[in-house]
Every structure is written in C-alpha cells, then in structure tokens.
Design an enzyme around this catalytic site. Structure first.
Site, short mmCIF file in Angstrom:
data_model
loop_
_atom_site.label_atom_id
_atom_site.label_comp_id
_atom_site.label_asym_id
_atom_site.label_seq_id
_atom_site.Cartn_x
_atom_site.Cartn_y
_atom_site.Cartn_z
N ASP A 8 -85.28 58.85 -20.71
CA ASP A 8 -86.43 59.66 -21.11
C ASP A 8 -86.13 61.11 -20.73
O ASP A 8 -85.76 61.40 -19.60
CB ASP A 8 -87.67 59.15 -20.37
CG ASP A 8 -88.96 59.79 -20.87
OD1 ASP A 8 -89.92 59.04 -21.13
OD2 ASP A 8 -89.02 61.03 -20.98
N ASP A 112 -88.31 61.17 -27.44
CA ASP A 112 -87.46 61.48 -26.28
C ASP A 112 -87.15 60.27 -25.41
O ASP A 112 -86.77 60.43 -24.27
CB ASP A 112 -88.10 62.61 -25.46
CG ASP A 112 -89.14 62.12 -24.48
OD1 ASP A 112 -89.80 61.10 -24.77
OD2 ASP A 112 -89.28 62.73 -23.41
N GLU A 113 -87.32 59.07 -25.95
CA GLU A 113 -86.95 57.93 -25.10
C GLU A 113 -86.33 56.80 -25.90
O GLU A 113 -86.61 56.61 -27.08
CB GLU A 113 -88.15 57.41 -24.30
CG GLU A 113 -89.32 57.05 -25.15
CD GLU A 113 -90.48 56.47 -24.35
OE1 GLU A 113 -90.27 55.75 -23.36
OE2 GLU A 113 -91.61 56.72 -24.77
#
Ligand code: TTP
Ligand code: MG
Length: 357
Positions: A8, A112-113
């Site tokens: 993340d 974002d992960e």
C-alpha cells in the site's frame, strides 16, 4: 506454504504531489476539493497534515478551518492541492507493472494497493528480504514510499501493511498470527464497522482476543452470520487466493479525454506521442515483442465515436513506426474527408493488437 504480501503506497496522492513539487517538503499538504468552493472532501493528507487531525473523507471546509486555526497559532498553514487523477492512475499502473516483473501473481485492489503471492520465496524470511528490496527499488525509481505487510493470508497481510506505516514492513509468520491479532481493537478486522463495534463493546468485547474467548454460538446469536465470520477472522483465518487477471493480454490500449475539446494538431499529436510511449513501455513490461495491428479511436465533442485500424506491413515494436501509423489513421479526422463539419475532438484512444510474445 502460502506467503501473501499486501503493498500500500504511503499517503499516495499527497506523496506524488510532494515528489513533483519539492517546495512542498516539510509542509502539511491536503489533496482534495477546492476549499474556496467549499464543497467536497479531503482525498488524502500527508503525514504532516495528519498531525493536525486531518484525514481522508473529512469535509474540505473542516480541513480548511483547522488550517486557519493552526495558522493563527503560528503553525504552518496547510497547502491545498486539486487532485490529478490521470497522473495518479498512470503512476499506479506503471509501478504495479514494475512489481509484476518480480512477482508473477498480483491482485490489484485499488489505485494504491495490491496483494502479492510471495509463496515462491518459500520462507517468510526470504519474502521479507525481497519486500525490503522492493521498497528500496520503488523509492529509488519512483521516489515514493510504500508499506508492505506479509502473512499467511490476505487479511493478515493487509493488517500488517498498516502496522508500521509509512515505509513500514511487517512480517507475521503463521506462529505469530494470534499474538499479533489478539491485542488489536476489533475495528482492525475487516467488516467491523462502528455499529458492530458498539454492539460488541456493550458486551465488553473490545479486542480481538475478547472475540476469540467467545464461543461462535454466542457470536452467532449476537450478530447472525457475521458473527461466525468474525469468529474465523479473530482466529486469523482468511483466504490466501490471489485473483490474477489473465497474463497474456490480447491488446494494449490507452485513451485520453481532453480537458477541452480540440482540433489543435500540436496538442493532438503530443497526446498521441505520449500514448504511444506508454504503450511501448507496457509492451516491454509485458514482454510483448511486436504488434501487428494498430487501431485508433476518436470521439467527437458530440460523442460520435469512430474506430479505424490498420495492419502494419511487418510486425513492429518501434515507437516511431507505431506513432506514424497512428498519425496516418488520425489525420482524416482532422480534415474534411472524415470530419466535414470540423467537429472538435473530445477523446483519442490507441490500441495495439495481434501481439507476439
Ligand atoms: P489510502 O491507501 O487509503 O490512503 P493513503 O495512501 O493516502 O494513505 P496511507 O499512507 O494511510 O495508505 O488511499 C489511497 C488513495 O486513494 C489516497 O492517496 C487518496 C485516495 N482516497 C480518496 O480519494 N478518498 C478516500 O476517502 C480515501 C480513503 C482515499
Ligand atoms: Mg495508501
């Protein structure tokens, strides 16, 4: 043995802005709606702004008030930045493609992960060493911080990635799972929201260990089916499946909508060139050797949409060739042959297919 990672990015939108505008260094930064318009929310805050108590989803007006109060107290005022979603999207895509060159099985779950299947490292120790290297490489190559959690399933990996943010690395082996979870507030478990938290607090259940000390029958009585699932989560059980998109793509494409509809040749060719560059970059990440077909898509301001494609005389991976083929397809849409009314263009897209790996 399954070893799952969760990666993340740290304060993602804000970190990109700080990276691209070095003068922001050390200042509290909020990416979100315009505080002068007054509606909307904080997308994210960097860690300096978080110290002021500002966080994602907080009303932008509230964030602005906090900033004003801090300013009056002689502290640094917050810098508010409008998000550039396209930029964040393409950075995200590029970084995950980069990670993909080391980790064949990746499941991206948000901008974002992603979950990573690290089982091929065969031990938690080796997976941890890899994760540290990956963090350093991303820091060096993209100047962005990421946090990684490693555990025997997705749930543990995700909780672990939160553990030491920013730039955190937390490895939880199967033997450590219970001790790791037990002392966490129950909110840490996925699916426990404010309502469940309140309900369980009424019974003195605050930490994961308290759930574990209940029987599943009691939890079922209290929460129904959710109770059973909570019981399993509290025991550290979860899925280690990584759902991978098909690796062998049939085509690679890019498209862009312009901020303003246009017929400006320079603008259009600049965009086209950038998209061709992105496509060639993706080809190299995906190990595509050549492409045989190039297509473009044009959407006019009135949403009328056309696609045109052509087969290249010999399969190619050359940026120059792809660009000139795409340009040849585009030009008629700027001229009377395919655009007699001189309509402005809203979107252009390019796609390559007949890929040879
Ligand atoms: P997160 O990973 O939740 O947050 P973050 O990366 O900013 O910070 P952290 O270090 O805690 O991971 O979300 C990723 C991005 O998604 C974030 O930078 C902005 C965007 N986002 C929103 O636009 N609105 C939201 O409510 C949230 C939570 C995120
Ligand atoms: Mg993040």
């Amino acid at each position: 043995m399954e070893i799952i990672g969760h990666i993340d990015f740290d304060a993602f939108f804000a970190s990109v802005e700080e990276r691209d505008r070095p003068w922001l260094k050390g200042l509290p930064v909020v990416v979100g709606s315009d505080p002068y318009v007054g509606r909307g929310a904080v997308a994210t805050a960097n860690y300096e702004a978080r110290k002021y108590g500002i966080h994602s989803a907080m009303g932008i007006t509230r964030a602005y008030q906090i900033s004003e109060t801090k300013k009056k107290d002689g502290e640094k005022e917050v810098i508010f930045i409008t998000p550039s979603h396209r930029k964040y999207g393409s950075i995200s895509k590029e970084i995950f493609l980069y990670i993909h060159t080391f980790v064949p099985k990746i499941q991206k779950v948000s901008i974002d992960e992603a979950y990573l299947d690290l089982s091929h490292f065969r031990s938690y120790k080796q997976a941890g060493i890899f994760a540290k290297k990956l963090q350093r490489a991303i820091q060096q190559k993209y100047k962005l911080g990421v946090s990684i959690g490693i555990g025997p399933n997705r749930m543990i990996a995700k909780i672990a990635s939160e553990e030491n943010k920013p730039k955190g690395l937390c490895v939880i082996t199967p033997r450590q799972v219970q001790g790791f979870l037990d002392i966490k507030p129950i909110r840490t478990l996925p699916g426990v929201g404010v309502a469940t938290e309140r309900k369980l607090a009424g019974r003195g259940i605050r930490q994961v260990k308290d759930i574990r000390e209940c029987s599943w029958e009691d939890l079922e009585d209290l929460l129904g089916a959710q109770g059973i699932s909570l019981y399993q989560k509290a025991h550290g059980m979860g899925s280690a499946n990584i759902y991978v998109e098909p690796r062998i793509a049939k085509s690679i494409s890019e498209e862009e909508t312009f901020v303003e509809d246009t017929l400006n040749l320079r603008l259009l060719t600049t965009h086209l060139e950038r998209m061709v560059n992105d496509i060639v970059l993706h080809m190299s990440y995906k190990k595509v050797k050549t492409v045989g077909t190039v297509a473009i898509k044009i959407r006019f301001a009135d949403f009328e949409t056309h696609t045109m494609q052509t087969t290249v005389s010999s399969p190619t991976s050359s940026k120059r060739v792809l660009y000139s083929v795409a340009l040849k397809l585009l030009i008629p849409f700027l001229e009377s042959s395919k655009n007699p009314k001189k309509k402005k263009i809203r979107l252009i897209g390019i796609s390559v297919s007949n890929l040879i790996y």
